[in-house]
Design a protein around this motif. Structure first.
Motif, PDB file in Angstrom:
ATOM      1  N   UNK A  80      74.375  78.239  59.170  1.00 58.79           N
ATOM      2  CA  UNK A  80      74.880  79.169  58.981  1.00 58.79           C
ATOM      3  C   UNK A  80      75.604  80.207  57.157  1.00 58.79           C
ATOM      4  N   UNK A  81      76.511  79.027  57.438  1.00 59.25           N
ATOM      5  CA  UNK A  81      77.274  79.530  56.310  1.00 59.25           C
ATOM      6  C   UNK A  81      77.035  78.977  54.579  1.00 59.25           C
ATOM      7  N   UNK A  82      75.828  79.093  54.778  1.00 58.17           N
ATOM      8  CA  UNK A  82      75.167  78.263  53.302  1.00 58.17           C
ATOM      9  C   UNK A  82      74.471  79.441  52.719  1.00 58.17           C
ATOM     10  N   UNK A  83      73.911  79.918  51.591  1.00 59.77           N
ATOM     11  CA  UNK A  83      73.073  80.213  50.755  1.00 59.77           C
ATOM     12  C   UNK A  83      72.464  79.388  49.532  1.00 59.77           C
ATOM     13  N   UNK A  84      71.772  78.798  50.042  1.00 58.64           N
ATOM     14  CA  UNK A  84      70.853  78.047  48.982  1.00 58.64           C
ATOM     15  C   UNK A  84      69.899  78.903  48.623  1.00 58.64           C
ATOM     16  N   UNK A  85      70.635  78.236  46.832  1.00 56.90           N
ATOM     17  CA  UNK A  85      69.496  79.329  45.972  1.00 56.90           C
ATOM     18  C   UNK A  85      68.539  78.129  44.830  1.00 56.90           C
ATOM     19  N   UNK A  86      67.570  77.952  44.641  1.00 55.78           N
ATOM     20  CA  UNK A  86      66.257  76.639  44.505  1.00 55.78           C
ATOM     21  C   UNK A  86      66.931  77.536  42.265  1.00 55.78           C
ATOM     22  N   UNK A  87      67.438  77.106  41.925  1.00 61.08           N
ATOM     23  CA  UNK A  87      68.379  78.089  40.503  1.00 61.08           C
ATOM     24  C   UNK A  87      68.245  77.034  39.278  1.00 61.08           C
ATOM     25  N   UNK A  88      68.091  76.832  38.730  1.00 60.30           N
ATOM     26  CA  UNK A  88      69.540  76.303  37.679  1.00 60.30           C
ATOM     27  C   UNK A  88      70.481  77.322  38.256  1.00 60.30           C
ATOM     28  N   UNK A  89      72.589  76.979  38.154  1.00 61.87           N
ATOM     29  CA  UNK A  89      73.526  77.454  37.554  1.00 61.87           C
ATOM     30  C   UNK A  89      74.145  78.896  37.068  1.00 61.87           C
ATOM     31  N   UNK A  90      73.009  78.537  35.821  1.00 60.94           N
ATOM     32  CA  UNK A  90      74.425  79.404  34.455  1.00 60.94           C
ATOM     33  C   UNK A  90      73.250  80.646  35.572  1.00 60.94           C
ATOM     34  N   UNK A  91      72.164  80.723  35.067  1.00 62.39           N
ATOM     35  CA  UNK A  91      71.633  82.458  35.356  1.00 62.39           C
ATOM     36  C   UNK A  91      72.737  83.415  36.564  1.00 62.39           C
ATOM     37  N   UNK A  92      72.767  82.730  37.649  1.00 59.86           N
ATOM     38  CA  UNK A  92      73.321  82.587  38.693  1.00 59.86           C
ATOM     39  C   UNK A  92      74.655  82.838  38.851  1.00 59.86           C
ATOM     40  N   UNK A  93      75.122  82.001  38.068  1.00 57.73           N
ATOM     41  CA  UNK A  93      77.151  83.286  37.565  1.00 57.73           C
ATOM     42  C   UNK A  93      76.946  83.976  37.005  1.00 57.73           C
ATOM     43  N   UNK A  94      76.066  84.013  35.615  1.00 62.07           N
ATOM     44  CA  UNK A  94      76.326  85.419  34.652  1.00 62.07           C
ATOM     45  C   UNK A  94      75.422  86.444  36.117  1.00 62.07           C
ATOM     46  N   UNK A  95      74.820  86.361  37.016  1.00 60.68           N
ATOM     47  CA  UNK A  95      74.392  87.925  37.761  1.00 60.68           C
ATOM     48  C   UNK A  95      75.688  88.056  38.211  1.00 60.68           C
ATOM     49  N   UNK A  96      76.548  87.194  39.516  1.00 59.76           N
ATOM     50  CA  UNK A  96      77.600  86.758  39.723  1.00 59.76           C
ATOM     51  C   UNK A  96      78.950  87.708  39.069  1.00 59.76           C
ATOM     52  N   UNK A  97      78.812  87.375  37.364  1.00 55.81           N
ATOM     53  CA  UNK A  97      79.657  87.872  36.809  1.00 55.81           C
ATOM     54  C   UNK A  97      79.443  89.634  36.659  1.00 55.81           C
ATOM     55  N   UNK A  98      78.327  90.120  37.127  1.00 56.60           N
ATOM     56  CA  UNK A  98      77.748  91.080  36.380  1.00 56.60           C
ATOM     57  C   UNK A  98      78.071  92.195  37.748  1.00 56.60           C
ATOM     58  N   UNK A  99      78.487  91.747  38.549  1.00 59.85           N
ATOM     59  CA  UNK A  99      79.590  92.513  39.551  1.00 59.85           C
ATOM     60  C   UNK A  99      81.167  92.178  39.278  1.00 59.85           C
ATOM     61  N   UNK A 100      82.317  92.967  38.623  1.00 57.92           N
ATOM     62  CA  UNK A 100      83.367  92.804  38.928  1.00 57.92           C
ATOM     63  C   UNK A 100      83.638  92.487  40.434  1.00 57.92           C
ATOM     64  N   UNK A 101      83.508  92.763  41.378  1.00 62.28           N
ATOM     65  CA  UNK A 101      83.826  92.902  43.036  1.00 62.28           C
ATOM     66  C   UNK A 101      83.947  91.038  42.770  1.00 62.28           C
ATOM     67  N   UNK A 102      82.629  90.184  42.379  1.00 64.28           N
ATOM     68  CA  UNK A 102      82.946  88.778  42.178  1.00 64.28           C
ATOM     69  C   UNK A 102      83.905  88.090  42.116  1.00 64.28           C
ATOM     70  N   UNK A 103      84.746  88.941  41.219  1.00 67.74           N
ATOM     71  CA  UNK A 103      85.893  88.139  40.542  1.00 67.74           C
ATOM     72  C   UNK A 103      86.893  87.637  40.658  1.00 67.74           C
ATOM     73  N   UNK A 104      87.144  86.288  41.065  1.00 65.60           N
ATOM     74  CA  UNK A 104      89.017  85.871  41.309  1.00 65.60           C
ATOM     75  C   UNK A 104      88.403  85.817  43.203  1.00 65.60           C
ATOM     76  N   UNK A 105      87.005  85.916  43.215  1.00 61.94           N
ATOM     77  CA  UNK A 105      86.730  86.141  44.552  1.00 61.94           C
ATOM     78  C   UNK A 105      85.954  84.612  45.762  1.00 61.94           C
TER      79      UNK A 105
END
Ligand code: SAM
Ligand code: CA
Length: 238
Positions: free
Chosen positions: A123-148
């Motif tokens: 339950x602690x794991x969100x696994x994404x079968x994906x290269x990491x870069x696009x996921x990180x870029x998507x996270x950065x679209x939402x300022x709420x993820x910064x420094x989180x």
């Protein structure tokens, strides 16, 4: 895909070039304290052709210590393979902690998944079968993820380490830690290019450039640990 990254015939040697010393450390300090689910996952990985790319249990011990010292609750895992460091993190963070784990190879994640489930930490794991870069870029679209995020462990495609660093420096909070694995690349960083097997040359160059870049990065406190294949710990200070 990892086959392309690290040819099975030439694994990275641990920093300790003495097998006897390596065995001594593991048998004295590490195996007796290794959690049962981690042992089980490690044994289940032992026959996989790329078993040697899994995080070594002595490196795992250090990662767990850092996670505890940080009181890490929300982490990022880039490069899962069969999930040794992922399970270790899941066992270490609190019950309501979360790990965002990324790896394009779902098959290897599924080798470790039964042990993650059995340990009661899925339950602690969100696994994404994906290269990491696009996921990180998507996270950065939402300022709420910064420094989180409190912590990130990077153990994937070495040619992208600096790309990860630029993004993780925004996603991990000030005071948080980003740990980069294999920064010695089997000791090749200190060898002349012609001494290095051709399969290892590209990532050797990447590791050399990355090590230089983080050593010059004033936004971090840097500590290098001579464990496994070398781990560079970057604590975000700015
Ligand atoms: N930390 C893992 C463990 O404890 O067993 C070992 C990870 S293994 C050295 C590297 C992993 O990085 C492989 O499973 C590979 O599929 C994954 N990988 C390769 N390219 C990647 C990318 N662009 N993004 C995320 N993971 C990637
Ligand atoms: Ca590694």
């Amino acid at each position: 895909m990892e086959d392309k990254l690290i040819p099975p015939a030439i694994p990275n040697l641990p920093i300790l070039k003495s097998e006897a010393l390596e065995k001594y450390i593991l048998e004295t300090n590490v195996y007796p304290r290794e959690a049962e689910p981690l042992k089980e996952l490690r044994n289940a990985t032992a026959n996989h052709p790329l078993h040697f790319i899994g995080t070594s249990p002595d490196a795992g011990q250090l990662l767990a210590l850092i996670l505890n010292l940080l009181n890490a609750k929300k982490t990022i895992e880039i490069g899962v393979y069969t999930g040794y460091s992922l399970l270790l993190t899941a066992l270490t963070i609190p019950h309501d902690g979360k790990i965002l784990a990324m790896d394009p190879n779902r098959k290897t994640y599924e080798i470790g998944l039964p042990f993650i489930k059995k340990a009661g930490v899925k339950h602690k794991i969100d696994f994404l079968a994906s290269p990491a870069l696009p996921v990180l870029d998507e996270l950065l679209q939402d300022p709420a993820n910064e420094g989180s995020f409190d912590f990130a462990f990077v153990d994937a495609d070495k040619n992208n380490y600096w790309n990860y660093h630029e993004r993780l420096m925004k996603l991990v909070k000030v005071g948080g830690i980003i740990a980069y694995d294999n920064t010695l690349w089997g000791g090749t960083v200190a060898m002349a290019e012609e001494e290095v097997h051709e399969f290892k040359r590209e990532f050797r160059k990447c590791a050399i450039a990355f090590n230089k870049a983080i050593s010059e990065d004033s936004r971090i406190q840097l500590a290098f640990a001579s464990v496994g294949d070398g781990i560079s710990f970057c604590r975000r200070i700015l």
